[in-house]
Design an enzyme around this catalytic site. Structure first.
Site, mmCIF file in Angstrom:
data_model
loop_
_atom_site.group_PDB
_atom_site.id
_atom_site.type_symbol
_atom_site.label_atom_id
_atom_site.label_comp_id
_atom_site.label_asym_id
_atom_site.label_seq_id
_atom_site.Cartn_x
_atom_site.Cartn_y
_atom_site.Cartn_z
ATOM 1 N N ASP A 153 0.859 -1.184 0.000
ATOM 2 C CA ASP A 153 0.000 0.000 0.000
ATOM 3 C C ASP A 153 0.900 1.240 0.000
ATOM 4 O OD1 ASP A 153 -2.266 1.558 0.123
ATOM 5 O OD2 ASP A 153 -2.846 0.965 2.155
ATOM 6 N N GLU B 98 2.709 5.006 -4.023
ATOM 7 C CA GLU B 98 2.665 5.951 -5.150
ATOM 8 C C GLU B 98 3.986 6.704 -5.376
ATOM 9 O OE1 GLU B 98 -0.997 4.595 -3.887
ATOM 10 O OE2 GLU B 98 0.289 5.904 -2.684
ATOM 11 N N ASP C 106 -8.895 3.864 -2.125
ATOM 12 C CA ASP C 106 -9.752 4.226 -0.991
ATOM 13 C C ASP C 106 -11.073 4.825 -1.465
ATOM 14 O OD1 ASP C 106 -7.663 3.356 0.517
ATOM 15 O OD2 ASP C 106 -6.964 5.336 1.116
#
Length: 657
Positions: free
Chosen positions: A509, A512, A585
């Site tokens: 997770d 990015e 999300d």
């Protein structure tokens, strides 16, 4: 467990403010935290340029077109304002794909910096599969070369323009620079006194020490009624809607810039967690595809008919404008009779999806966070009691010792191996989370080792980059470096990852990468990577390299006999070779349920079929009817997981009657 060391009051206050900002209420979409095109100089410049508006257009140097020994065709592109020419290379791949590469010519002098070519995305045997192109036929400033038995490539010299057309009819399939919008800002060694290279956004300053270096060009799809692709953005439409031109309200281009965007808009061209710069054109008679291998920020306009002021509109042609902050042109044109032919050619370049294990295609149960081993036992037993099938149970960040990855909170999970064995005895697996931010704690062995070896991304001044994420002060391994990826992969061995077992798999997770106090909640663009590469040049591929290293780690752990399962939030072209992704999300509302379907389908169309959305929505509390409908849809997601934020109500399926 020993208490954590005390921090000075000011950094602790900053951490509390940052974590407060990440609560569900504060983490809702905040438009002002992210740049739009008008706040992004390269996008604003390119988008305001009119077709054929350059005083002296780019031209192909007379007599420079030649066939190289490897069967490719090379040429020189020149422009009066450029300090050095550009080098063009054309090559062919079976059955009839065209590769176009354009970079600056470095033969005359060794520059201080070179443009970045994205490594380790294309399959390693690609050059070996390159076909030999025949000698071009040139007449009246136009060169023609046969790409295949039914396709030709036509290169106009002045101004430069490239067209792929059908050999028999002469009908165009693609054109490149037919509107004269090509621009390739040259790298310069020093800043002229009358220019300002720094860029400012909110409280952040991007020094841009190498100056503007953006690339812009137009691509037209002929015989296309619709275009598709360019994940990831929220949309209720599978086809890409026009972003500019007659009948289009004020709109942003489709943005490709991997960002941690919480509770994202369900209908927006704004970029989300991953980027695949691949577009498919489709019409009644044929399909085509265009892929640009570039990991810098991109903005892409889909232009409505008449955008260029033309009064006579050509049916079956869709014009697009591609803009990138940095990099080179390494682009592929694919032609097929239907979309599956185009996708097949795309994956022949970037790789076929990894074959998942059977358990990975079943239902996964996740929550931020299952509290302890007793909670895990209760959830697992609940599925049995209610006769609901599931195959995988997940643990989020709270299972760790103070958010130090590869560790366990021994007060809540004192016997992790036994916990996993109990789950495995029922034929089930577990997944734990491992994010890229490493806690800057002198007593944490992973941080000690990364610091000593110099394995972190550097800031613009050459120091280890220090950003804030879930652990507080954090640094990020430089995953562009193959040596560091190998080091990271070794951390998944049973010896290194204490408490792990063969039935434990991994979730990446925040890759990015997410940086709570960074510009646009990510890493500064002037941070430095392996090979003196600026972060702006590889941003969209950072999560891809992290995913790659993690998958390689599980492959090594199993001695090549156990197929890895690694879920990643960030993605790029080629991610399909390493595992699954999800849409990030989302929220517990009907709009996000609706948009999840075209989002997942778009990922499949761009070579990444193993994907899904958080069932029920990550944020918020779904009403029972919404949750039921979402489970019905989720059963058809290739990746099927229920997941929820810790501030939501418990959401195990039997709790809703």
């Amino acid at each position: 467990m020993d208490p954590p060391p005390r921090r000075p009051a000011a950094p602790l206050l900053l951490l509390l403010l940052l974590l407060a900002a990440s609560s569900p209420a504060a983490r809702a979409w905040k438009k002002d935290e992210f740049r739009n095109c008008n706040q992004t100089p390269f996008c604003k410049r390119a988008r305001t340029r009119a077709p054929h508006s350059l005083d002296a257009p780019l031209s192909l140097a007379a007599g420079s077109l030649s066939v190289s020994p490897d069967g490719s065709i090379s040429a020189e592109l020149s422009h009066p304002s450029r300090p050095r020419p550009l080098v063009l290379r054309l090559s062919a791949l079976p059955p009839h794909a065209l590769r176009l590469q354009i970079d600056e010519d470095y033969s005359a002098a060794t520059p201080l910096h070179r443009r970045f070519h994205v490594p380790d995305v294309l399959l390693p045997d690609l050059e070996a599969r390159t076909l030999h192109l025949p000698e071009p036929k040139t007449a009246a400033g136009v060169s023609t070369v046969a790409l295949s038995s039914d396709l030709d490539v036509v290169v106009k010299h002045d101004p430069f323009e490239l067209t792929v057309r059908r050999a028999g009819s002469g009908d165009p399939v693609f054109s490149f620079n037919s509107h004269g919008l090509f621009d390739f800002e040259p790298l310069r060694e020093s800043k002229p006194e009358d220019e300002t290279w720094e860029e400012h956004f909110r409280s952040h300053t991007d020094k841009r020490p190498r100056g503007p270096q953006s690339i812009t060009f137009d691509v037209s799809f002929y015989g296309a009624d619709f275009v598709y692709g360019l994940p990831e953005h929220g949309s209720t439409s599978l086809a890409l809607r026009p972003t500019r031109g007659p009948g289009v309200e004020e709109s942003e281009p489709y943005r490709l810039f991997n960002l941690d965007v919480f509770e994202y808009l369900h209908e927006s061209p704004f970029g989300l967690y991953g980027s695949i710069p691949f577009m498919i054109g489709h019409g009644a008679r044929a399909s085509s595809g265009f892929f640009w291998l570039n990991a810098a920020e991109m903005q892409i306009d889909v232009l409505a008919p008449g955008w260029d002021g033309a009064t006579t509109l050509e049916n079956g042609r869709i014009d697009t404008l591609w803009m990138a902050e940095a990099g080179v042109i390494d682009a592929f044109f694919f032609v097929g009779s239907e979309p599956k032919d185009v996708v097949k050619q795309y994956v022949s370049v970037t790789g076929a999806p990894a074959m998942p294990q059977q358990f990975a295609t079943a239902y996964h149960q996740c929550r931020w966070n299952y509290r302890d081993e007793a909670d895990v036992d209760g959830v697992d037993a609940g599925f049995d009691e209610h006769d609901i099938p599931y195959d995988v149970l997940w643990l989020d960040i709270e299972h760790t010792d103070g958010k130090r990855y590869f560790t366990w909170d021994h007060s809540a999970f004192p016997n992790p191996e036994e916990m996993q064995r109990k789950i495995a005895n029922k034929g089930r697996k577990m997944v734990t989370i491992v994010d890229p931010h490493i806690k800057r704690d002198g007593s944490f062995h992973l941080h000690q080792e990364a610091t000593e070896k110099g394995y972190y991304v550097k800031d613009a001044n050459g120091n280890d980059y220090d950003g804030w994420c879930w652990p507080g002060s954090s640094s990020y391994p430089d995953m562009l470096n193959p040596e560091i990826r190998e080091w990271w992969a070794d951390k998944f061995s049973y010896e290194s990852y204490k408490g792990s077992t063969p039935t434990l798999y991994i979730w990446n997770d925040m890759n990015e990468p997410s940086v709570f106090n960074g510009p646009e909640v990510t890493m500064p663009r002037d941070a430095l990577h392996y090979g003196d590469v600026e972060h702006r040049e590889l941003h969209n591929a950072y999560g891809y390299y992290f995913h790659m290293a993690t998958a390689d780690g599980l492959l090594k752990r199993g001695e090549g006999k156990d197929r890895p399962f690694v879920l990643s939030r960030a993605f790029f072209a080629g991610t399909q070779r390493y595992g699954a992704v999800w849409t990030g999300d989302n929220s517990a509302d009907w709009d996000h349920l609706k948009s999840s379907i075209p989002m997942v389908l778009t990922l499949g169309l761009t070579g990444l079929p193993f994907s899904g959305a958080d069932v029920g929505g990550f944020f918020g509390n779904p009403e029972p009817d919404l949750l039921v409908r979402w489970y019905q849809v989720g059963a058809f997601y290739p990746f099927f997981r229920g997941h929820a934020h810790h501030d939501t109500k418990r959401r195990e399926p039997w709790l809703f009657g």
